[in-house]
Design a protein around this motif. Structure first.
Motif, PDB file in Angstrom:
ATOM      1  N   GLU A 607       0.836  -1.205   0.000  1.00  0.00           N
ATOM      2  CA  GLU A 607       0.000   0.000   0.000  1.00  0.00           C
ATOM      3  C   GLU A 607       0.868   1.252   0.000  1.00  0.00           C
ATOM      4  OE1 GLU A 607      -3.218   2.199   2.976  1.00  0.00           O
ATOM      5  OE2 GLU A 607      -2.996   0.010   3.034  1.00  0.00           O
ATOM      6  N   VAL A 611       0.837   4.284  -2.838  1.00  0.00           N
ATOM      7  CA  VAL A 611       0.574   5.664  -2.427  1.00  0.00           C
ATOM      8  C   VAL A 611       1.699   6.572  -2.902  1.00  0.00           C
ATOM      9  CG1 VAL A 611       0.380   7.196  -0.436  1.00  0.00           C
ATOM     10  CG2 VAL A 611      -0.886   5.034  -0.481  1.00  0.00           C
ATOM     11  N   GLY A 614       1.298   7.693  -6.311  1.00  0.00           N
ATOM     12  CA  GLY A 614       0.154   8.550  -6.576  1.00  0.00           C
ATOM     13  C   GLY A 614      -1.136   7.808  -6.849  1.00  0.00           C
ATOM     14  N   ILE A 615      -1.234   6.545  -6.425  1.00  0.00           N
ATOM     15  CA  ILE A 615      -2.458   5.768  -6.636  1.00  0.00           C
ATOM     16  C   ILE A 615      -3.353   5.927  -5.414  1.00  0.00           C
ATOM     17  CG2 ILE A 615      -3.403   3.496  -7.125  1.00  0.00           C
ATOM     18  CD1 ILE A 615      -1.614   4.584  -9.329  1.00  0.00           C
ATOM     19  N   PRO A 616      -4.591   6.417  -5.567  1.00  0.00           N
ATOM     20  CA  PRO A 616      -5.494   6.557  -4.411  1.00  0.00           C
ATOM     21  C   PRO A 616      -5.990   5.182  -3.952  1.00  0.00           C
ATOM     22  CG  PRO A 616      -6.622   7.164  -6.444  1.00  0.00           C
ATOM     23  CD  PRO A 616      -5.192   6.936  -6.820  1.00  0.00           C
ATOM     24  N   ILE A 617      -6.096   5.016  -2.628  1.00  0.00           N
ATOM     25  CA  ILE A 617      -6.557   3.754  -2.030  1.00  0.00           C
ATOM     26  C   ILE A 617      -8.054   3.880  -1.754  1.00  0.00           C
ATOM     27  CG2 ILE A 617      -6.198   2.063  -0.212  1.00  0.00           C
ATOM     28  CD1 ILE A 617      -3.777   2.546  -2.021  1.00  0.00           C
ATOM     29  N   VAL A 618      -8.849   3.099  -2.466  1.00  0.00           N
ATOM     30  CA  VAL A 618     -10.301   3.191  -2.333  1.00  0.00           C
ATOM     31  C   VAL A 618     -10.778   2.289  -1.196  1.00  0.00           C
ATOM     32  CG1 VAL A 618     -10.624   3.805  -4.741  1.00  0.00           C
ATOM     33  CG2 VAL A 618     -10.576   1.398  -4.086  1.00  0.00           C
ATOM     34  N   ARG A 622      -9.143  -1.131   1.010  1.00  0.00           N
ATOM     35  CA  ARG A 622      -8.801  -1.097   2.432  1.00  0.00           C
ATOM     36  C   ARG A 622      -9.494  -2.239   3.182  1.00  0.00           C
ATOM     37  NH1 ARG A 622      -6.032   3.411   3.795  1.00  0.00           N
ATOM     38  NH2 ARG A 622      -6.207   5.234   2.409  1.00  0.00           N
ATOM     39  N   GLU A 643      -5.222   3.089 -11.664  1.00  0.00           N
ATOM     40  CA  GLU A 643      -6.416   2.768 -10.862  1.00  0.00           C
ATOM     41  C   GLU A 643      -6.248   1.399 -10.218  1.00  0.00           C
ATOM     42  OE1 GLU A 643     -11.244   2.149 -11.450  1.00  0.00           O
ATOM     43  OE2 GLU A 643      -9.952   2.691 -13.144  1.00  0.00           O
TER      44      GLU A 643
END
Length: 861
Positions: A607, A611, A614-618, A622, A643
Motif C-alpha cells: 500500500e 501511495v 500517486g495511486i489513491p486507495i479506495v 482497504r 487505478e
C-alpha cells in the motif's frame, strides 16, 4: 520444455510458457533468448547442461524425466569455487585414507542430489575424469566415497568437476572413525555368518537324530551325530555366542539385571544337558535349539547396534549446517577460500546469493533479503541493511553480500545452537527395556524352581530328578521372553514405515504410548512452510497480467503470484508480453503489459508503494487488505493505468487437516501448545484458526526460548516436539520425543526420533495410536511368554513333560511370540470424513483451489 515458434518467422513465441531445458522451471522473461534453441532459468543450469552434453552424459535427462513427477524441480547451483582447502595437508591427514597401490579414498558430503538420475550421473564421472577411479553414492547420508589417483588429478579438481554439474563436496567426519565403524561391522557380520553356518548344520544333524525315532539307527551313528551336535553347540557358545556370556558376567559384577543373564543361563543349561545326555546315552541333546537361538539373538543385536550408530552419524551431519569454508577478501583485494577456523574478527567475507553465511558479523556496503529460518523459523525473508547483524546459517536470497566477521566456528549463534542440541541429546535418560527389568527376577525364579525340583523329586531317584530338572530348565528357556520386545518393535517400525511414519527405535514407541504434551511448531508444521497466494479480490485478467510481470522477479511473493495466476494457474490463456520492468527493492514492481487493447502500465506492491506512486486507495481495497491482516497475511495491491484493480493475499497456508488433527490429539488425551518464531500476532491468528486457545500459543520464540519451553517442568510428560526447521533442533533434542514433518530441514530429520514421511499431519495421529498398540502388543507377548514358562515349568515339575518334549516345546513359544508380534501392532487410522491429506487449498477455508477465491470486480469500483 515448452517451445512455441511463430510459423512465419520461426522465432520463439515468448508469450507462452518457456521452461528451462535443464531443471524444467519457468525461464524469467528477462532471460528468454527468442533466437536460441535452448532456454535456461539461470547461468548455473546453462553451465550444467553444456557440461553434460560436452561429456556425453545426455542420458541424465532420460533418467531424470522418469522421476520428475516425484521430485521438486530446482535450478542447478554452480559456485565456480576452486576448492583449494581439499588439497591442504591438514585436510588430507584428517579425512583421506591411503591404499596400498597409491590411490586415495575419501568420504565427503555431497549437496544437490535429488533423485536416481543424480546417482547415475555422479557414479559415471570416472568415465570422463582422468584419474578418478570410482564414485559410490549413499543417498541416505547424502555422501560420496571417492577413490582417485593423486598422481593424475587433485581432489580439488575433482570437486570442481562436480561443481560444474551442480553438486558441491563438503567434509564429513574423519576417516579414522569411519574405519572403526567398518571394522566393527566386519566383526558383527563374521559372528552372524559363523552362527548361521553352525545353526544350519546343527539343524541338519537334529533332523537325522529325530528321524531315528521313527526308524532304526545304528548306535554308533547316533553316538557320532550326538557328539557332532554337541561340538557345534560348544563352538557356537565359545565363538559367536560368547558376547552373551560376557554381558551376563558384566551384569553380575555390576549387579545390574540384564536380559543376557537368563539367556546365557538357558543356553548353558541346554548345552550342558545335551552333553550329559550324550554321555549317559539317553534323552534329547537340545543343541540345535541353542545354536539357532544364538543366531537369532545376534541378528537382533546387530540391528540394534546399527540403529545406535546411525543416530550418532546423523548427529555428525548436523555440523554441515554451517559451511566449513569462507571466501575471505585479502589485503590485495583478491578473494581466497579459507577454513572458518582461520577467520579473525574484522576480516571481510563475501557470500554469493543463495549460499550459507559461514560466520556471525555485520553487513557492509550492501543490503539483501535473507532466509533466516534456520534461527527464527520465520517463513518470510528478512530485509537486512548496511550495518545490520548477520548470523551464520542464514542465506542471502537476491544478491551477493559482503560482511565483516565478528565470531566464527563454535562461537557463532548457530554453533551455540548445535552445542545445545548435543547437550540436550546427552541429557536424555536411557530407556531400559521391560524385558531387561524382568530378567533378574526371572533368572532367580527359574534357578530356584530348578533346584527345588531336583530336591523334591530326589526321592524318586537321581535319574528321574535330574530329568525333570533338565526338562524344566529347557522348557523355561527365555527365548520367547528375549524375543517378545524386539520382535514387536521391529514389526511395528516396519508397519509404521509403510504408513509413512519413520521411527528410529523401539524406545520412541514406548515414550509415545502415554499421553503427555505435544508442542507444535507453526511454520512447516501447522502450515505448509511456503509463501503462497491464499486469496484474491479482483478481475482474473488483471491477475494474469500481474503474474506476467511477477515472473521476472526472484522475490518469494512474486513467485507465489506468478505460480498462482501464471501458466500453471487457473485458465489456459497465454501470458501477455511484458516490457520496461522496474523492480523497487522491498516495495514493489512495475512494468508495461501489452494487451489487445494496447499497452497497460501496472504497479504491484505494498500500500505504501502505491501511495508513493500517486495511486489513491479506495474503500473496498482497504477492507480487503484489513481482512488479510486479520488472517496474518500480507496484502499485495495491483493497479492498472493509475487505478486500483485487485488485491492479492499472500501468506503461509495452513494445512487443510491441521484443525482435525488438533481435535484428534485432544480426544487422545494429549495437552497441546504451539511455539513459533513468527510474530506473536501471526502465531495467534494461525493457532486460533486450527483450534488452539490463546494460552496455548507462544509467538516470537527464538531457538533458545523453544528449548526452555520444552524443558518447562510444568508440562505434563512425555513432552513431544513436532517441527520441521533448524530452529527446532535444540527443542526436538531436549524433548522426550522429537518428530520432524515431511519436507523439513535435513538436519531436523537427523535429530528427530521419528519422521512423518507421508504428507500432512494425520501420520502424527497414526504414530501416536500405533505406539500405544505396540506397547499393548509387547505386554501381551511378555504375558504369553511368562504364562508359557509357568505352565511348562509346572508340567515339567510334575513329570508330564520329559526332556525330549521340552526340546520340542521350547521353539513353539518363540513361534507364538513371532506370530503375535507380526499380527497385532497396527498403524491404521479411520480418517475423519471430509479431511484430505493434500496440501492444495485455501489456507483458512480449505477450498480446493485459489481460483475459487477470486472474486470478479468491475473496473468502475
Amino acid at each position: 520444455m515448452t517451445d512455441v515458434r511463430d510459423d512465419r518467422t520461426g522465432v520463439r513465441d515468448t508469450s507462452t510458457a518457456c521452461l528451462c531445458d535443464h531443471c524444467g522451471l519457468a525461464v524469467p522473461a528477462g532471460l528468454v533468448e527468442p533466437e536460441a534453441e535452448h532456454q535456461f532459468c539461470c547461468h548455473g543450469c546453462r553451465a550444467v547442461y553444456e557440461s553434460l552434453h560436452a561429456c556425453g552424459l545426455e542420458r541424465y535427462y532420460e533418467l531424470a524425466a522418469k522421476e520428475a513427477a516425484e521430485r521438486e524441480s530446482r535450478p542447478a547451483t554452480v559456485t565456480h569455487r576452486r576448492f583449494e582447502h581439499l588439497d591442504r595437508p591438514e585436510f588430507l591427514t584428517k579425512h583421506v585414507r591411503l591404499a596400498d597401490d597409491g590411490r586415495r579414498s575419501v568420504e565427503l558430503r555431497i549437496d544437490g542430489i535429488h533423485c536416481g538420475a543424480c546417482v547415475w550421473l555422479l557414479e559415471a564421472m570416472p568415465r570422463i575424469v582422468a584419474g578418478l577411479v570410482s564414485v559410490r553414492i549413499n543417498m541416505t547420508r547424502c555422501s560420496a566415497i571417492i577413490d582417485w589417483d593423486p598422481s593424475r588429478i587433485a581432489l580439488s579438481a575433482i570437486a570442481q568437476r562436480f561443481d560444474t554439474l551442480g553438486y558441491q563436496l563438503l567434509p564429513l567426519a574423519d576417516a579414522n572413525s569411519r574405519e572403526r565403524d567398518r571394522q566393527i561391522d566386519r566383526v558383527w557380520l563374521v559372528r552372524i555368518g559363523v552362527s548361521a553356518a553352525i545353526a544350519s548344520n546343527g539343524m541338519a544333524i537334529a533332523f537325522a537324530l529325530y528321524g531315528s525315532l521313527f526308524s532304526s539307527m545304528a548306535p554308533t551313528f547316533r553316538f557320532f551325530f550326538q557328539w557332532i551336535a554337541v561340538g557345534l553347540a560348544l563352538l557356537s557358545l565359545v565363538f559367536p555366542g560368547r558376547i552373551f556370556f560376557r554381558n551376563a558376567i558384566a551384569a553380575i559384577r555390576t549387579r545390574t539385571p540384564h536380559m543376557d543373564l537368563p539367556v546365557a543361563t538357558g543356553l548353558f543349561g541346554a548345552v550342558l544337558a545335551g552333553i550329559i545326555n550324550t554321555i549317559i546315552g539317553r534323552g534329547s541333546i537340545y543343541c540345535e535349539s541353542a545354536t539357532m537361538l544364538v543366531f537369532l539373538l545376534l541378528v537382533g543385536r546387530f540391528v540394534q547396534y546399527r540403529q545406535q550408530r546411525k543416530a550418532r552419524q546423523e548427529v555428525e551431519l548436523i555440523t554441515s549446517l554451517v559451511p566449513a569454508i569462507a571466501r575471505r577478501r585479502e589485503a590485495d583485494g583478491s578473494v581466497a577460500e579459507v577454513p572458518i577456523d582461520a577467520l579473525l574478527k574484522g576480516d571481510m567475507v563475501e557470500v554469493p546469493a543463495g549460499e550459507t553465511v559461514p560466520c556471525d558479523g555485520w553487513l557492509r556496503r550492501s543490503s539483501a533479503r535473507f532466509d533466516c529460518s534456520i534461527l527464527t523459523g520465520e517463513s518470510r525473508p528478512n530485509l537486512l541493511l548496511d550495518g545490520d547483524p548477520v548470523y551464520a546459517g542464514t542465506r542471502p536470497l537476491d544478491r551477493p553480500i559482503e560482511m565483516m566477521v565478528e565470531v566464527a566456528g563454535a562461537e557463532t549463534r548457530a554453533g551455540r545452537l548445535l552445542a545445545m542440541v548435543a547437550e540436550a541429546a546427552t541429557r536424555r535418560p536411557p530407556i531400559v527395556e521391560l524385558a531387561d527389568r524382568m530378567a533378574g527376577w526371572f533368572l532367580l525364579t527359574v534357578l530356584a524352581t530348578a533346584g527345588f525340583t531336583l530336591w523334591w523329586w530326589w526321592s524318586l531317584g537321581a535319574e528321574e530328578a535330574v530329568a525333570r530338572m533338565v526338562a524344566l530348565l529347557v522348557v523355561t528357556c527365555p527365548c520367547a521372553l528375549g524375543l517378545a520386545t524386539p520382535l514387536a518393535v521391529v514389526a511395528s517400525i516396519g508397519k509404521a514405515a509403510r504408513k509413512g511414519v519413520l521411527v528410529k527405535g523401539g524406545d520412541i514407541l514406548e515414550r509415545l504410548s502415554r499421553a503427555g504434551t505435544i508442542v507444535l511448531d507453526k511454520t512447516g508444521t501447522l502450515t505448509e512452510g511456503r509463501v503462497a497466494v491464499t486469496g484474491a479480490d479482483g478481475d482474473e485478467a488483471i491477475l494474469r497480467m500481474a503474474a506476467a510481470i511477477e515472473r521476472s522477479s526472484a522475490h518469494p511473493i512474486a513467485k507465489a503470484i506468478a505460480d498462482a495466476f501464471g501458466p500453471n494457474g487457473p485458465g489456459t490463456q497465454p501470458m501477455p508480453p511484458v516490457t520496461e520492468i522496474i523492480e523497487h527493492g522491498g516495495r514493489g514492481i512495475e512494468g508495461i503489459v501489452t494487451t489487445p487493447m494496447g499497452d497497460c502500465r501496472m504497479l504491484i506492491g505494498s500500500e505504501r508503494f502505491l501511495v508513493e506512486q500517486g495511486i489513491p486507495i479506495v474503500g473496498w481495497v482497504r477492507e480487503s487488505a484489513a481482512r488479510a491482516a486479520l488472517r496474518a497475511e500480507s496484502p499485495v495491491l495491483i493497479a492498472a493505468q493509475g487505478e486500483l484493480r485487485a488485491v492479492v493475499s499472500v501468506g503461509d497456508p495452513i494445512r487443510p487437516e491441521a484443525a482435525s488433527t488438533i481435535r484428534r490429539l485432544r480426544a487422545g488425551g494429549w495437552a497441546l501448545a504451539m511455539a513459533s518464531g513468527d510474530h506473536p500476532a501471526v502465531a495467534t491468528a494461525v493457532g486460533q484458526a486450527v483450534g488452539l486457545s490463546a494460552k496455548e500459543i507462544e509467538g516470537g520464540c527464538t531457538p533458545e526460548m523453544k528449548l526452555a519451553f520444552v524443558r518447562n517442568s510444568r508440562l505434563r510428560g512425555p513432552v513431544v516436539m513436532v517441527g520441521d526447521g533448524v530452529n527446532d533442533l535444540a527443542a526436538m533434542a531436549a524433548a522426550d520425543v522429537g518428530i520432524a514433518v515431511r519436507n523439513g530441514a535435513q538436519s531436523a530429520l537427523h535429530v528427530a526420533d521419528a519422521c512423518l514421511a507421508a504428507g500432512g499431519l494425520l501420520p502424527l495421529v497414526r504414530l501416536l495410536e500405533g505406539a500405544r498398540r505396540t506397547m499393548h502388543t509387547i505386554r501381551v507377548n511378555l504375558a504369553v511368554s511368562v504364562a508359557y514358562n509357568v505352565l511348562g515349568g509346572i508340567l515339567a515339575f510334575m513329570g508330564l513333560v520329559n526332556p525330549l518334549v521340552a526340546a520340542i516345546l521350547m521353539p513353539i513359544s518363540g513361534l507364538t511370540v513371532v506370530a503375535l508380534a507380526l499380527a497385532m501392532p497396527k498403524f491404521e487410522l479411520n480418517d475423519e470424513p471430509g479431511v484430505a491429506q493434500t496440501t492444495d487449498g485455501d489456507a483458512f477455508t480449505g477450498q480446493p483451489a485459489i481460483a475459487a477465491t477470486v472474486v470478479a470486480r468491475q473496473t468502475n469500483r
